[in-house]
Design an enzyme around this catalytic site. Sequence first.
Site, PDB file in Angstrom:
ATOM      1  N   ARG A  73     -22.426 -48.854  -8.056  1.00  0.00           N
ATOM      2  CA  ARG A  73     -23.381 -47.829  -8.631  1.00  0.00           C
ATOM      3  C   ARG A  73     -23.046 -47.794  -9.942  1.00  0.00           C
ATOM      4  NH1 ARG A  73     -23.266 -42.897  -3.824  1.00  0.00           N
ATOM      5  NH2 ARG A  73     -23.496 -44.090  -2.261  1.00  0.00           N
ATOM      6  N   ARG A 103     -12.444 -39.831  -3.672  1.00  0.00           N
ATOM      7  CA  ARG A 103     -12.168 -38.520  -3.754  1.00  0.00           C
ATOM      8  C   ARG A 103     -11.351 -37.905  -2.885  1.00  0.00           C
ATOM      9  NH1 ARG A 103     -18.531 -37.303  -5.216  1.00  0.00           N
ATOM     10  NH2 ARG A 103     -18.720 -38.339  -7.017  1.00  0.00           N
ATOM     11  N   ARG A 120     -15.860 -40.636 -10.613  1.00  0.00           N
ATOM     12  CA  ARG A 120     -16.952 -41.283 -10.684  1.00  0.00           C
ATOM     13  C   ARG A 120     -16.647 -42.586 -11.015  1.00  0.00           C
ATOM     14  NH1 ARG A 120     -20.404 -37.629 -11.586  1.00  0.00           N
ATOM     15  NH2 ARG A 120     -22.442 -38.117 -10.566  1.00  0.00           N
ATOM     16  N   SER A 177     -22.100 -37.493   2.737  1.00  0.00           N
ATOM     17  CA  SER A 177     -23.447 -37.245   2.955  1.00  0.00           C
ATOM     18  C   SER A 177     -24.065 -37.803   4.175  1.00  0.00           C
ATOM     19  CB  SER A 177     -24.085 -37.787   1.623  1.00  0.00           C
ATOM     20  OG  SER A 177     -24.933 -37.122   1.244  1.00  0.00           O
ATOM     21  N   GLU A 188     -17.193 -33.837  -3.265  1.00  0.00           N
ATOM     22  CA  GLU A 188     -18.079 -34.363  -2.176  1.00  0.00           C
ATOM     23  C   GLU A 188     -17.510 -35.694  -1.530  1.00  0.00           C
ATOM     24  OE1 GLU A 188     -22.245 -35.104  -3.583  1.00  0.00           O
ATOM     25  OE2 GLU A 188     -22.428 -36.472  -1.967  1.00  0.00           O
TER      26      GLU A 188
END
Length: 427
Positions: free
Chosen positions: A261, A390, A276, A351, A348
Site C-alpha cells: 500500500r 499490529r 503503518r 476488517s 485495527e
Amino acid sequence: MLDIKYIRENTDEVRRRLSMRGVADLLDGLLDIDKERRALIERTDSLKARRNELSKLIADSAKRGEQKPELKDESRAIGDEISAGDEKLREIDDALRQRLLTIPNLPHESVPSGRTADDNVVVREWGTAPTFDFEPMDHLKLAESLGICDFPRGTLITGSGFPVYKGAGAILERALINFFLDVHRERGTYTEVSVPFVVNRESLIGTGQLPKFEEDLYLCDKDDLFLIPTAEVPITNLHRGEILSENDLPLNYCGYTPCFRREAGSYGKETRGFLRLHQFDKVEMVKFVRPETSYDEHEKLVNDATHLLELLNVKYRVVSLCAGDLGFSAAKCYDLEIWAPVEKRWLEVSSCSNFESYQARRANIRYRRSDTGKTEFVHTLNGSGLATPRLLVVLLESYQNDDGTFSIPPALKKYTGFSLITPSGVA
RNA sequence: GGAGAGGUGGCAGAGUGGUUGAAUGCGGCGGUCUCGAAAGCCGUUUUACGUCUCGUACGUAACGGGGGUUCGAAUCCCUCCCUCUCCGCCA
C-alpha cells in the site's frame, strides 16, 4: 457497482442511503444518461430489425436471380445511421459505466449512521488486558533490544515502511502466518489458496480499488500490473466472469499474501515502526455466498477472525463501522481492534466486510439458483484473519517479561520451535 | 527474446459470406422403460440489453477484444490481447 435498474426504480431510497455516506450528489444527472441510453437503444434496435428484414429480402431475391438495388440502397442508408447510433451508444455506455464505477455501495440498514470513526459502535469486547508489575517497554524498544527487526535496513534497501524481520522475529512472523492458515484449515471451512501478488486492472475494478483509488497502489508501469493491496483482490477474482452452481456455495477461501500500500496522503501519521507499513503480511478469508445467507456468513467470518485472537489470548473488540467510515465497496463492515497495553490504545488488526452483490456485479460473478434455474449475483465477503504487524505489536507488549525477554504465546510454540526470545537468542 | 499454430456454446469439435445462436459428440436436466437402477429411446439445455400487452411475448446483440469491407460477417481484411508448440535464456 450498483444496479442501474435498481437506482431507476428506487431512486429516493438510493439517494437516502448514499447520503448516509455524504455522497448523494453522485446520482445527479445519472438517470438522464440512463434515459438517453435507453432511447438510443430503442432507436438503433428498430433500425437493425429493419436492416435484418431487408437483408432477408435481398437474399431471397438473389436466390430467384433478381437484383434489388433499391433495397440495397435503403439498407446502406440505414447502415450509416446504425453506425452513428452505435458509436454514440458506446460513448453513453462508457459514461454511464464510469459514473456507476465511482458510486460506492449502499450501507446496509443495520449500519450505524455517522460521519467519522467517532460514530462507530462497539459491538462486543473480549478478554482482559495484561497488567505489569514492572515498567514495560514499548514494542519498538523491546523489538530493538531483542534484535528481531531492523527498520533502518528496510529503509536502506527500499524506503521507509518496508520492514525487515530478523532471526527469531522472522520466525515469529512466519509462525503467525502458518498458525492462521492451519487454524482456518483445521476448522475445515476454508480452502487454502496461494495466488499471484500482482494483478491486472480488471481484477482491481472487480473488487473496487479501481478506478477511484489508483493512487493508493503500486503500479508496475511496463506491464500495467499492480502489486496487490490485499489478497481480497486476487482471491475474489478467482471466479470473475463465472456462473457458479448453487451447490458450490458457500465457497470459502483463505490465503496468505504480502500486501502493498502506497499510503499516499498519510505521511506524518505513524510512519515509524509497525503501525503503518507499505508492505505487510496478511492471511485473508474470502467468501462467495448465496445472497440470503450473507449476513449470517458475515457473523461467521468475524468469529473465524476473533477465534485466532482468543487462541492468542489477546483482548479485542468488534466495532461496527458507521456509514461515513465504511469502505467504498462495503455494505457493512466490522473492524477488529486489539488492545495494546503499553501504547494504551486500540489497534485495527482486521476488517470484515460484506459487499453484498457490489463486487459480484463489477466482477460479474453469478450463480444459478437450483429452484428457478435463473442466474443471480453472489454476495462476496472478506476479512483479514489476520494481519501480522499490529498483532506483533500487541503480542510484544503483552508477552514481555520483567527481565526484558519475550515469551512466545503458547498457541505459537509449535510453530516457532522455541518458547522464549532473549536479547542473546532463543530458548 | 526468435519461429510457428490456434482462439467457436459447460467441455470436445464442425462450420470460408445469406433463417448458423450456431451441426455432431460428451456432459447436464426432464421423460420413457424398471421392483429399483444402468443401458437404450424421446425431448430439452447460453447470456446480456431494450420494449410493452410483463408473456415459457417481441426486438436487438454476442463465435477472444476493437476496427474495416459488404445490402448482409463465426466465415474476408487490419489490429490488439491471450493460449499452445519448438528454439534460446533462466528458476
